[in-house]
Design a protein around this motif. Structure first.
Motif, short mmCIF file in Angstrom:
data_model
loop_
_atom_site.label_atom_id
_atom_site.label_comp_id
_atom_site.label_asym_id
_atom_site.label_seq_id
_atom_site.Cartn_x
_atom_site.Cartn_y
_atom_site.Cartn_z
N SER A 1 33.32 -6.86 -6.10
CA SER A 1 32.16 -6.53 -5.27
C SER A 1 31.00 -7.50 -5.49
O SER A 1 29.96 -7.38 -4.84
N ASP A 2 31.18 -8.46 -6.40
CA ASP A 2 30.16 -9.48 -6.60
C ASP A 2 30.84 -10.79 -7.00
O ASP A 2 30.75 -11.26 -8.13
N TYR B 1 30.53 -9.97 -1.56
CA TYR B 1 31.37 -8.76 -1.57
C TYR B 1 32.73 -9.13 -0.99
O TYR B 1 32.86 -9.40 0.20
N LYS C 1 36.50 -7.94 -0.32
CA LYS C 1 37.35 -6.75 -0.22
C LYS C 1 38.83 -7.08 -0.36
O LYS C 1 39.59 -6.35 -0.99
N SER D 1 35.26 -11.13 3.62
CA SER D 1 33.90 -10.85 3.17
C SER D 1 33.21 -10.03 4.25
O SER D 1 33.76 -9.81 5.32
N ARG D 2 32.01 -9.60 3.96
CA ARG D 2 31.22 -8.89 4.98
C ARG D 2 30.56 -9.87 5.94
O ARG D 2 29.81 -9.47 6.82
#
Length: 284
Positions: free
Chosen positions: A49-50, A77, A79, A93-94
């Motif tokens: 998450s980082d 972030y 996933k 990624s987002r």
């Protein structure tokens, strides 16, 4: 169902072996790991998450977003990590899809834009189609296919694909029998048939008995059966008769939230359960 219940009640065994723990103290960038992949060189990749972590067995190398470097990863972030048939590493990624260039150790960014803007490109899952393209789930914006040669996207949502019941797609998977499985955030599974022109139609499978659950993972085993990890148990699709079974696992802490699935070299299905550990099921 009696056979299945008995099998799942007594089919799990405790494995004995050495377990190594890697935390922030050993160099991991963050304590929540969302995805793990091993590349063709033997390097391990961890989506956190980082940051994205590369591990050579001794040290971690961390890849993070750098606003001043267009070849850095597009977001911290991460996933999902996916290795395609050619050994290329793809990272979600987002803020879009990232293609890792192993020679240069840098990323090429690809930004899906289903609403014709750059604010709606949250990629939550990556898989590969039988024709070599990639399938991407776009969290709350449906899903899309990515042509690796043309570097172009084709979008599927309730506007472009009216038979899609929900845009909240978390994962997408094309099986070996031309079926496309779409897992939703809270309304279960959708299944489409892919015709020779790559057009999607309803599969015709009876999904009425399946729970309205969060779908966390979709997996096809070596026998061609489909396993679905959901927030309400493990779902099994038996290919030979086209029927679904919802299975309640006899887990250590009583949890039935299944998160991840993988078949090992001994034809055992490994099942990751939230707050319940890791379980092994002999597919033979």
């Amino acid at each position: 169902m009696i056979i299945f219940t008995s099998f799942f009640s007594f089919g799990f065994q405790r494995e004995k072996g050495r377990v190594l723990n890697y935390t922030l103290k050993q160099g991991l960038s963050f304590g929540i790991v969302n995805s793990i992949v091993q590349d063709d060189k033997g390097l391990m990749w961890f989506a956190t998450s980082d940051g994205l972590n590369q591990f050579d067995g001794n040290t971690f190398k961390i890849f993070k977003f750098n606003a001043d470097n267009k070849n850095s990863i597009s977001g911290n972030y991460v996933k999902s990590i996916f290795k395609d048939k050619d050994g290329v590493i793809w990272v979600s990624s987002r803020n879009g899809l990232n293609e890792f260039s192993a020679d240069k150790e840098q990323f090429v960014r690809h930004h899906p834009s289903p609403a014709n803007n750059n604010t709606d490109n949250d990629v939550s899952d990556i898989s590969q189609a039988r024709n070599g393209d990639l399938w991407l789930s776009l969290n709350g914006s449906g899903f899309c296919s990515f042509d690796r040669k043309k570097k172009s996207f084709t979008y599927y949502n309730q506007s472009t694909l009216p038979i899609l019941a929900s845009n909240a797609i978390l994962n997408i998977f094309e099986d070996s029998h031309n079926l496309l499985w779409a897992g939703t955030r809270d309304s279960g599974i959708e299944v489409f048939r892919i015709d020779k022109n790559r057009k999607l139609t309803k599969s015709g499978l009876d999904l009425s008995a399946l729970p309205d659950a969060r779908i966390n993972s979709i997996y096809e085993d070596s026998l061609g059966n489909i396993w679905i990890a959901s927030s309400k148990g493990l779902i099994f699709f038996k290919r030979s008769n086209g029927k679904f079974h919802v299975l309640k696992l006899n887990t250590f802490h009583g949890s039935n939230i299944c998160l991840s699935l993988l078949q090992d070299q001994k034809k055992r299905l490994l099942i990751g359960v939230q707050d319940g550990g890791l379980y092994s099921l002999d597919l033979n």
